[in-house]
Design a protein around this motif. Structure first.
Motif, PDB file in Angstrom:
ATOM      1  N   VAL A 146      37.420  33.331  39.667  1.00  5.41           N
ATOM      2  CA  VAL A 146      37.151  31.894  39.565  1.00  5.41           C
ATOM      3  C   VAL A 146      35.672  31.715  39.250  1.00  5.41           C
ATOM      4  O   VAL A 146      34.810  32.258  39.955  1.00  5.41           O
ATOM      5  CB  VAL A 146      37.499  31.165  40.882  1.00  5.41           C
ATOM      6  N   VAL A 147      35.360  30.971  38.201  1.00  7.35           N
ATOM      7  CA  VAL A 147      33.968  30.765  37.784  1.00  7.35           C
ATOM      8  C   VAL A 147      33.633  29.273  37.796  1.00  7.35           C
ATOM      9  O   VAL A 147      34.522  28.416  37.849  1.00  7.35           O
ATOM     10  CB  VAL A 147      33.717  31.349  36.380  1.00  7.35           C
ATOM     11  N   ARG A 148      32.330  28.980  37.708  1.00 12.31           N
ATOM     12  CA  ARG A 148      31.873  27.590  37.652  1.00 12.31           C
ATOM     13  C   ARG A 148      31.610  27.155  36.207  1.00 12.31           C
ATOM     14  O   ARG A 148      31.897  26.032  35.820  1.00 12.31           O
ATOM     15  CB  ARG A 148      30.577  27.422  38.454  1.00 12.31           C
ATOM     16  N   ASN A 149      31.036  28.066  35.431  1.00 13.78           N
ATOM     17  CA  ASN A 149      30.613  27.753  34.067  1.00 13.78           C
ATOM     18  C   ASN A 149      31.784  27.883  33.087  1.00 13.78           C
ATOM     19  O   ASN A 149      32.347  28.972  32.929  1.00 13.78           O
ATOM     20  CB  ASN A 149      29.483  28.707  33.662  1.00 13.78           C
ATOM     21  N   PRO A 150      32.179  26.814  32.400  1.00 18.29           N
ATOM     22  CA  PRO A 150      33.308  26.886  31.459  1.00 18.29           C
ATOM     23  C   PRO A 150      33.048  27.796  30.263  1.00 18.29           C
ATOM     24  O   PRO A 150      33.976  28.157  29.536  1.00 18.29           O
ATOM     25  CB  PRO A 150      33.484  25.426  31.012  1.00 18.29           C
ATOM     26  N   ASN A 151      31.773  28.190  30.065  1.00 18.53           N
ATOM     27  CA  ASN A 151      31.454  29.091  28.956  1.00 18.53           C
ATOM     28  C   ASN A 151      31.778  30.546  29.281  1.00 18.53           C
ATOM     29  O   ASN A 151      31.773  31.397  28.394  1.00 18.53           O
ATOM     30  CB  ASN A 151      29.973  28.959  28.577  1.00 18.53           C
ATOM     31  N   ILE A 152      32.038  30.831  30.567  1.00 16.65           N
ATOM     32  CA  ILE A 152      32.446  32.184  30.940  1.00 16.65           C
ATOM     33  C   ILE A 152      33.954  32.288  30.737  1.00 16.65           C
ATOM     34  O   ILE A 152      34.738  31.690  31.467  1.00 16.65           O
ATOM     35  CB  ILE A 152      32.078  32.493  32.412  1.00 16.65           C
ATOM     36  N   LYS A 153      34.353  33.031  29.729  1.00  7.15           N
ATOM     37  CA  LYS A 153      35.765  33.118  29.383  1.00  7.15           C
ATOM     38  C   LYS A 153      36.311  34.545  29.488  1.00  7.15           C
ATOM     39  O   LYS A 153      37.512  34.761  29.339  1.00  7.15           O
ATOM     40  CB  LYS A 153      35.992  32.591  27.959  1.00  7.15           C
ATOM     41  N   GLN A 154      35.432  35.507  29.753  1.00  6.89           N
ATOM     42  CA  GLN A 154      35.841  36.900  29.880  1.00  6.89           C
ATOM     43  C   GLN A 154      35.093  37.553  31.042  1.00  6.89           C
ATOM     44  O   GLN A 154      33.977  37.148  31.391  1.00  6.89           O
ATOM     45  CB  GLN A 154      35.533  37.672  28.588  1.00  6.89           C
ATOM     46  N   PHE A 155      35.688  38.596  31.589  1.00 10.52           N
ATOM     47  CA  PHE A 155      35.083  39.305  32.713  1.00 10.52           C
ATOM     48  C   PHE A 155      33.711  39.860  32.340  1.00 10.52           C
ATOM     49  O   PHE A 155      32.774  39.820  33.152  1.00 10.52           O
ATOM     50  CB  PHE A 155      36.008  40.443  33.157  1.00 10.52           C
ATOM     51  N   ILE A 156      33.570  40.350  31.119  1.00  9.89           N
ATOM     52  CA  ILE A 156      32.322  40.965  30.673  1.00  9.89           C
ATOM     53  C   ILE A 156      31.157  39.980  30.715  1.00  9.89           C
ATOM     54  O   ILE A 156      29.979  40.368  30.832  1.00  9.89           O
ATOM     55  CB  ILE A 156      32.483  41.559  29.246  1.00  9.89           C
ATOM     56  N   GLN A 157      31.468  38.680  30.672  1.00  7.21           N
ATOM     57  CA  GLN A 157      30.421  37.663  30.680  1.00  7.21           C
ATOM     58  C   GLN A 157      29.857  37.408  32.082  1.00  7.21           C
ATOM     59  O   GLN A 157      28.999  36.546  32.261  1.00  7.21           O
ATOM     60  CB  GLN A 157      30.962  36.363  30.083  1.00  7.21           C
ATOM     61  N   LEU A 243      39.749  29.368  36.409  1.00  6.93           N
ATOM     62  CA  LEU A 243      40.302  30.716  36.394  1.00  6.93           C
ATOM     63  C   LEU A 243      40.006  31.405  35.060  1.00  6.93           C
ATOM     64  O   LEU A 243      40.133  30.794  34.002  1.00  6.93           O
ATOM     65  CB  LEU A 243      41.818  30.680  36.610  1.00  6.93           C
ATOM     66  N   VAL A 244      39.612  32.677  35.155  1.00  6.11           N
ATOM     67  CA  VAL A 244      39.351  33.481  33.958  1.00  6.11           C
ATOM     68  C   VAL A 244      40.270  34.702  33.989  1.00  6.11           C
ATOM     69  O   VAL A 244      40.400  35.374  35.023  1.00  6.11           O
ATOM     70  CB  VAL A 244      37.875  33.938  33.907  1.00  6.11           C
ATOM     71  N   GLY A 245      40.907  34.975  32.870  1.00  7.71           N
ATOM     72  CA  GLY A 245      41.809  36.120  32.794  1.00  7.71           C
ATOM     73  C   GLY A 245      41.061  37.450  32.824  1.00  7.71           C
ATOM     74  O   GLY A 245      39.877  37.528  32.488  1.00  7.71           O
ATOM     75  N   ILE A 246      41.768  38.496  33.244  1.00  3.29           N
ATOM     76  CA  ILE A 246      41.219  39.855  33.233  1.00  3.29           C
ATOM     77  C   ILE A 246      42.129  40.697  32.345  1.00  3.29           C
ATOM     78  O   ILE A 246      43.281  40.974  32.695  1.00  3.29           O
ATOM     79  CB  ILE A 246      41.151  40.440  34.661  1.00  3.29           C
ATOM     80  N   GLU A 247      41.615  41.064  31.190  1.00  6.19           N
ATOM     81  CA  GLU A 247      42.427  41.746  30.183  1.00  6.19           C
ATOM     82  C   GLU A 247      42.302  43.268  30.286  1.00  6.19           C
ATOM     83  O   GLU A 247      41.512  43.799  31.044  1.00  6.19           O
ATOM     84  CB  GLU A 247      42.022  41.271  28.789  1.00  6.19           C
ATOM     85  N   PRO A 281      46.278  36.661  31.519  1.00 10.10           N
ATOM     86  CA  PRO A 281      46.502  38.071  31.855  1.00 10.10           C
ATOM     87  C   PRO A 281      45.603  38.485  33.017  1.00 10.10           C
ATOM     88  O   PRO A 281      44.476  37.988  33.149  1.00 10.10           O
ATOM     89  CB  PRO A 281      46.105  38.804  30.568  1.00 10.10           C
ATOM     90  N   THR A 282      46.083  39.373  33.843  1.00  7.43           N
ATOM     91  CA  THR A 282      45.265  39.903  34.928  1.00  7.43           C
ATOM     92  C   THR A 282      45.839  41.240  35.376  1.00  7.43           C
ATOM     93  O   THR A 282      46.737  41.794  34.733  1.00  7.43           O
ATOM     94  CB  THR A 282      45.173  38.909  36.096  1.00  7.43           C
ATOM     95  N   VAL A 283      45.335  41.741  36.497  1.00  5.55           N
ATOM     96  CA  VAL A 283      45.792  43.001  37.073  1.00  5.55           C
ATOM     97  C   VAL A 283      46.419  42.705  38.430  1.00  5.55           C
ATOM     98  O   VAL A 283      45.953  41.825  39.165  1.00  5.55           O
ATOM     99  CB  VAL A 283      44.609  43.991  37.232  1.00  5.55           C
ATOM    100  N   ALA A 284      47.467  43.424  38.759  1.00  2.00           N
ATOM    101  CA  ALA A 284      48.115  43.265  40.056  1.00  2.00           C
ATOM    102  C   ALA A 284      48.202  44.612  40.760  1.00  2.00           C
ATOM    103  O   ALA A 284      48.234  45.665  40.110  1.00  2.00           O
ATOM    104  CB  ALA A 284      49.522  42.679  39.885  1.00  2.00           C
ATOM    105  N   VAL A 285      48.219  44.564  42.085  1.00  2.00           N
ATOM    106  CA  VAL A 285      48.468  45.765  42.897  1.00  2.00           C
ATOM    107  C   VAL A 285      49.461  45.385  43.986  1.00  2.00           C
ATOM    108  O   VAL A 285      49.379  44.291  44.548  1.00  2.00           O
ATOM    109  CB  VAL A 285      47.175  46.323  43.528  1.00  2.00           C
ATOM    110  N   PRO A 286      50.421  46.258  44.281  1.00  6.38           N
ATOM    111  CA  PRO A 286      51.354  45.959  45.373  1.00  6.38           C
ATOM    112  C   PRO A 286      50.619  45.905  46.711  1.00  6.38           C
ATOM    113  O   PRO A 286      49.696  46.689  46.961  1.00  6.38           O
ATOM    114  CB  PRO A 286      52.333  47.143  45.343  1.00  6.38           C
TER     115      PRO A 286
END
Length: 337
Positions: A146-157, A243-247, A281-286
């Motif tokens: 979860v981010v505050r800045n709408p310009n952050i659209k990827q994890f790398i950012q 929310l930002v996806g994690i690819e 898209p994101t990552v899940a773990v049981p």
């Protein structure tokens, strides 16, 4: 002066024989009832004295793991003589440590953290002496950014940003794996392109992380939680969280086999307008329910059977504190092993 003599039990047969048939029947029935009641009371006392005592290490008291563990504990106690205590902890890492030390008998833990602690590198020692026994898969935890800045659209950012996340639980270990994949944290931890708010204090927890996000002291918050988590929902709906996806989850899985690709569905946190506004898209773990190897196998089988047979009773207990789909849609799965 009247003299009272103690009743003689030797006279009882003569007294009994002098009774009419109906009185004899009543006397015998009362005797049988009294003996049965005494036997039942003694049996109940014996059960209490010999009942298995189980403690579950269940994570943060506001989290899904604790809520569902508490519901499971109540259901098990209702259908057996097993006595259960649910212990609030700092997360998967602490849970597994308590399990290894024998201070708890059951624990909830992220599958990637269990896998990491069980991994034995060549020439090294694993951090746990004995592999915990998997009892059930509770549900799927999703990595949620979860981010505050709408310009952050990827994890790398996230480079150069401050992230709200406690460091004593499994969430931080999961974040590091993703950050290492994207090159934001080096494997030797000597160089980091992100600042972790949880490293500033030993008592930093999920609640403090949320407060930091609300009062704009951090740029982002990372959680490993089920979809619909109340804390995340509050930040999104009331504090401008995005929310930002994690690819590239499939690629991460090469190094971390416990990772699974997953989707945060469109509208998961709000229907109109939908939040998120598209499948992310994101990552899940049981999320696993694991047991110490020293726990009696019969007790584990009984616990597993009760959970499987009475899982529909668990859903109403969790209602309001956990996304209902976790238990009512069949995500509570018994592992056959």
């Amino acid at each position: 002066m009247a003299i009272f003599k103690k009743p003689s039990f030797a006279a009882f047969p003569k007294f009994f024989l002098s009774l009419d048939p109906i009185s004899k029947l009543v006397f015998i029935s009362l005797g049988i009832a009294s003996f049965s009641l005494l036997s039942f009371a003694s049996w109940r006392v014996l059960l209490r004295l010999t009942a298995p005592q189980i403690t579950i290490a269940a994570g943060d008291k506001r989290g899904e793991s604790y809520i569902i563990s508490d519901a499971i504990a109540k259901t098990i106690e209702k259908h057996s003589n097993i006595k259960i205590t649910v212990l609030a902890t700092g997360g998967s890492k602490e849970n597994l440590g308590l399990l290894q030390q024998g201070k708890v008998q059951l624990a909830t833990a992220q599958a990637d953290i269990v896998s990491e602690d069980m991994d034995v590198p060549s020439g090294g020692n694993n951090s746990l002496k004995a592999s915990p026994r998997t009892v059930i898969v509770l549900y799927k935890d999703l990595f949620q950014l979860v981010v505050r800045n709408p310009n952050i659209k990827q994890f790398i950012q996230l480079k150069g940003k401050t992230i709200a996340i406690p460091t004593k639980g499994g969430q931080y270990q999961s974040f590091k794996k993703v950050a290492e994949y994207y090159g934001l944290i080096k494997e030797d931890n000597q160089n980091s392109e992100v600042e972790i708010a949880g490293l500033k204090g030993s008592f930093y927890d999920d609640q403090q992380a949320e407060e930091d996000f609300k009062f704009k002291r951090v740029d982002a918050l990372f959680r490993v939680r089920a979809v619909g988590n109340k804390g995340i929902a509050n930040l999104i709906q009331n504090y401008d969280g995005i929310l930002v996806g994690i690819e590239q989850g499939d690629a991460m899985k090469i190094k971390h086999p416990a990772f699974e690709t997953a989707i945060i569905p469109k509208g998961a946190y709000k229907g109109n307008p939908p939040v998120p506004n598209a499948n992310l898209p994101t990552v899940a773990v049981p999320r696993l329910f694991v047991a110490n190897q020293d726990v009696d196998a019969k007790v584990i089988r009984e616990i597993t059977q009760i959970i499987f047979e009475h899982k529909q009773e668990i859903a109403p207990i969790c209602k309001g504190g956990i996304p209902e789909l976790l238990v009512s849609s069949g995500l509570l799965i018994v592992v056959t092993k």
